[in-house]
Design an enzyme around this catalytic site. Structure first.
Site, short mmCIF file in Angstrom:
data_model
loop_
_atom_site.label_atom_id
_atom_site.label_comp_id
_atom_site.label_asym_id
_atom_site.label_seq_id
_atom_site.Cartn_x
_atom_site.Cartn_y
_atom_site.Cartn_z
N GLY A 11 0.84 -1.21 0.00
CA GLY A 11 0.00 0.00 0.00
C GLY A 11 0.87 1.24 0.00
N GLY A 14 -0.45 4.73 -0.92
CA GLY A 14 -1.58 5.28 -0.15
C GLY A 14 -1.12 6.38 0.80
NE ARG A 92 -17.72 -0.65 8.14
CZ ARG A 92 -17.77 -1.12 9.37
NH1 ARG A 92 -16.77 -0.95 10.18
NH2 ARG A 92 -18.85 -1.75 9.78
CG ASN A 105 -9.21 -5.92 4.76
OD1 ASN A 105 -8.29 -5.56 4.04
ND2 ASN A 105 -10.24 -5.15 5.05
CD GLN A 112 -0.66 -8.35 1.88
OE1 GLN A 112 -0.46 -8.05 3.07
NE2 GLN A 112 -1.01 -7.46 0.97
CB VAL A 129 -0.32 -0.39 9.34
CG1 VAL A 129 -1.00 0.98 9.51
CG2 VAL A 129 1.08 -0.36 9.96
N GLY A 130 -2.79 -2.11 8.24
CA GLY A 130 -4.09 -2.09 7.56
C GLY A 130 -5.19 -2.68 8.42
CG ASP A 159 -4.77 3.14 19.05
OD1 ASP A 159 -5.61 3.90 18.55
OD2 ASP A 159 -4.46 2.05 18.54
CG HIS A 187 -6.11 0.07 15.74
ND1 HIS A 187 -5.79 1.29 16.27
CD2 HIS A 187 -6.52 0.32 14.48
CE1 HIS A 187 -5.99 2.23 15.36
NE2 HIS A 187 -6.44 1.67 14.27
P1 NAI Z 1 -5.19 4.47 1.48
O1 NAI Z 1 -6.47 3.97 0.92
O2 NAI Z 1 -4.78 5.88 1.26
O3 NAI Z 1 -3.99 3.56 0.96
C1 NAI Z 1 -4.05 2.18 0.91
C2 NAI Z 1 -3.19 1.75 -0.27
O4 NAI Z 1 -3.10 0.34 -0.22
C3 NAI Z 1 -3.77 2.13 -1.62
O5 NAI Z 1 -2.79 2.79 -2.38
C4 NAI Z 1 -4.16 0.77 -2.23
O6 NAI Z 1 -3.95 0.75 -3.64
C5 NAI Z 1 -3.20 -0.16 -1.53
N1 NAI Z 1 -3.67 -1.55 -1.42
C6 NAI Z 1 -4.91 -2.01 -1.16
N2 NAI Z 1 -4.93 -3.34 -1.17
C7 NAI Z 1 -3.69 -3.75 -1.43
C8 NAI Z 1 -3.09 -5.02 -1.59
N3 NAI Z 1 -3.81 -6.15 -1.51
N4 NAI Z 1 -1.76 -5.09 -1.87
C9 NAI Z 1 -1.03 -3.96 -2.01
N5 NAI Z 1 -1.56 -2.72 -1.88
C10 NAI Z 1 -2.86 -2.62 -1.59
O7 NAI Z 1 -5.26 4.14 3.04
P2 NAI Z 1 -4.35 4.69 4.22
O8 NAI Z 1 -4.94 5.94 4.76
O9 NAI Z 1 -2.93 4.69 3.79
O10 NAI Z 1 -4.59 3.55 5.31
C11 NAI Z 1 -4.13 2.24 5.09
C12 NAI Z 1 -4.71 1.29 6.14
O11 NAI Z 1 -4.22 1.60 7.42
C13 NAI Z 1 -6.23 1.34 6.24
O12 NAI Z 1 -6.71 0.01 6.38
C14 NAI Z 1 -6.46 2.11 7.51
O13 NAI Z 1 -7.71 1.81 8.10
C15 NAI Z 1 -5.31 1.62 8.35
N6 NAI Z 1 -4.94 2.45 9.50
C16 NAI Z 1 -4.46 1.80 10.61
C17 NAI Z 1 -4.06 2.51 11.72
C18 NAI Z 1 -3.54 1.79 12.93
O14 NAI Z 1 -3.29 2.49 13.92
N7 NAI Z 1 -3.37 0.48 12.96
C19 NAI Z 1 -4.15 3.97 11.75
C20 NAI Z 1 -4.64 4.57 10.54
C21 NAI Z 1 -5.03 3.81 9.46
#
Ligand code: NAI
Length: 338
Positions: A11, A14, A92, A105, A112, A129-130, A159, A187
């Site tokens: 990702g 992203g 989502r 997911n 993966q 992280v995702g 957090d 989380h």
């Molecule tokens: P985003 O949507 O901007 O970026 C996600 C990227 O992942 C996109 O570029 C997409 O093309 C790519 N992607 C999707 N599926 C993929 C796959 N199977 N293989 C490779 N790349 C893939 O999202 P953002 O804002 O970067 O957030 C990413 C994730 O992190 C989200 O799931 C979000 O909910 C989560 N998150 C987790 C946090 C934590 O504290 N654990 C905090 C904030 C966000």
């Protein structure tokens, strides 16, 4: 110079990935004397922004980035990988239920896990992280059985950092003075921020250490408003920025990996979601956020902490949610393979 460490980021184009790769280039992961070989994985439809990100990384000319590769193939992404940072996930969508999110997911993180199992370094360390991060991590671990269980972690450091910043601003000190606030469980909104072990360094004056409980005028705040504000911080940021936390999430991912590899300081506790060994009565195998200390690239759960009644109830709720997530995700994976 040391041998580069091979880091794979999924990702990478992203919001979080885009911030993370620059922090990594600046040495936030392993310090200023450790080069990195970076591999970026994206979906085919995000190949162009990924290539653009690499052009920018090239233009930064970071001395620590010895090599940068990009790929859209799972078979290439994890070859020899020593650190996998799994950020990419299915967001989502409108009308999507939690069950659908877990199912979509589940498929991504199963694939993966299988790729990591097949291609990665035998001691590959994984940070998920995702979202839903804990359950995605559980899935990756199940499908990568040849890698040690303790190498799979999910991120609750954001957090923890949020908790530090919220308490610091309440007291009027800097976040770096706050230590040992704990995030238990998932989380998600059911996470359990716990200030019972919290301390404030150099407060009220240099050389002194004060318990968090003694530093706020009304310590009921620590078990009520504080807990809620930490759990809702992500939503509050979306409301203001109209996007979810990105740089702070990337920064927390760096903190997580840094402390895991380099070690925590003496007396310092950090929070990481790890595959439970049954500690604190949590079902074995769940990916649960615990207080840990780290040394020599290994984490260890801090044992023997006491919970008050309210914390106990909250932990039961977050544990139940994780059990439900696990069951839903595994059921839908089993249905898919029939
Ligand atoms: P985003 O949507 O901007 O970026 C996600 C990227 O992942 C996109 O570029 C997409 O093309 C790519 N992607 C999707 N599926 C993929 C796959 N199977 N293989 C490779 N790349 C893939 O999202 P953002 O804002 O970067 O957030 C990413 C994730 O992190 C989200 O799931 C979000 O909910 C989560 N998150 C987790 C946090 C934590 O504290 N654990 C905090 C904030 C966000």
């Amino acid at each position: 110079l040391k041998q580069p460490i091979k880091v794979t980021v999924t990702g990478a184009a992203g919001n979080i990935g885009y911030a993370f790769v620059f922090f990594a280039g600046q040495g936030r992961l392993f310090g200023q004397d450790q080069p990195i070989d970076l591999t970026l994985l994206e979906l085919p439809n995000s190949k162009r922004p990924m290539m653009g990100t690499v052009m920018e990384l090239d233009d930064c000319a970071y001395p620590l980035l010895s090599n940068i590769r990009t790929t859209t193939s799972l078979d290439e992404a994890f070859v020899g990988c020593q650190v996998a940072v799994l950020v990419g996930a299915k967001p989502r969508g409108p009308g999507m239920e939690r069950k659908d999110l877990l199912s979509e997911n589940g498929k991504i993180f199963k694939a993966q896990g299988e790729a990591i199992d097949r291609y990665a370094d035998r001691d590959c360390k994984v940070l998920v992280v995702g979202n839903p991060a804990n359950t995605n991590c559980l899935i990756v671990q199940r499908y990568a059985p040849s890698i040690p269980k303790q190498n799979f972690t999910a991120m609750t450091r954001l957090d923890q950092n949020r908790a530090d910043s919220i308490l610091a601003s309440k007291i009027g000190v800097h976040s770096r003075q706050i230590r040992n606030l704990i995030i238990w469980g998932n989380h998600s909104a059911t996470q359990v921020p716990d200030a019972s072990q919290g301390i404030i360094m150099n407060y009220p004056q240099a050389g002194m250490v004060t318990a968090a409980r003694g530093a706020v005028s009304n310590d009921k705040w620590l078990t009520t408003e504080f807990v809620e504000t930490v759990a809702k911080r992500g939503a509050a940021i979306i409301q203001m920025r109209e996007k979810s936390s990105a740089a702070s999430a990337a920064s927390a991912a760096c903190d997580h990996i840094h402390d895991w590899f380099i070690g925590t300081q003496s007396g310092q506790i950090v929070s990481m979601a790890v595959i439970s060994d049954g500690s604190y009565g949590v079902p074995e195998g769940l990916c649960f956020s615990y207080p840990v200390t780290c040394q020599n690239g290994r984490w260890q759960i801090v044992q023997g902490l006491q919970w008050d009644e309210l914390t106990k109830q909250r932990i039961a709720i977050t544990t139940k949610e994780l059990v439900e997530e696990r069951d839903l995700a595994l059921q839908s994976l089993a249905a898919n393979t029939k």
